[in-house]
Design a protein around this motif. Sequence first.
Motif, short mmCIF file in Angstrom:
data_model
loop_
_atom_site.label_atom_id
_atom_site.label_comp_id
_atom_site.label_asym_id
_atom_site.label_seq_id
_atom_site.Cartn_x
_atom_site.Cartn_y
_atom_site.Cartn_z
N ARG A 37 41.68 38.76 40.06
CA ARG A 37 42.33 39.60 39.03
C ARG A 37 42.71 38.80 37.78
NH1 ARG A 37 42.70 44.20 36.70
NH2 ARG A 37 44.76 44.96 36.22
N TRP A 38 43.22 37.57 37.97
CA TRP A 38 43.62 36.76 36.81
C TRP A 38 42.42 36.50 35.91
CZ3 TRP A 38 41.59 32.24 35.13
CH2 TRP A 38 40.83 31.48 36.03
N ALA A 90 37.59 31.53 33.54
CA ALA A 90 37.72 32.99 33.71
C ALA A 90 36.40 33.69 33.42
CB ALA A 90 38.82 33.51 32.78
#
Length: 165
Positions: free
Chosen positions: A12-13, A72
């Motif tokens: 999720r991050w 990310a």
Amino acid sequence: MTRNPTESTAPRWATLVATFFGAGRLRPGPGTWGSLAAMLLWWLVASHLPASLRVPAILVLIVVATAIGIPAATLEARGCGVKDPSHVVIDEVAGQLVALIACPIFWKPLVVGFILFRAFDILKPPPIRRLEKLPEGTGIVVDDLGAGVYGLLVLQVLLHFRWLG
């Protein structure tokens, strides 16, 4: 195997960072929304800082966006099975901030910096296109840093010659 790019198995991050907290989900033109979010965020932050702290602050933001953005973007790209997903906009955030280094916090230079960055990000003049070929999140983010450098240079020339008023 390519998955639906709106579905991701990334943590999720990573999804939150890669999409810049959802800006990358906006349509049309998620990259433009990511750049706009970065420009508005910088305007908000910079307008509350003394002028002497603006350049150090934006440099810190660029380093943070890049250092967190590369992993990310890597995880999000792997998670949705797309090499450079359009909803990943942390690269536009980092590149847009580069274009705005030492930019006066007035609407005209900010808008011109925004337009210049988007133009160089879309056109990808040499050697920016080659930077896309770097692996995973590095290629996703670093080409936009290159577009930001082009935007920064042109914006600073415009400011130097006072062509923006």
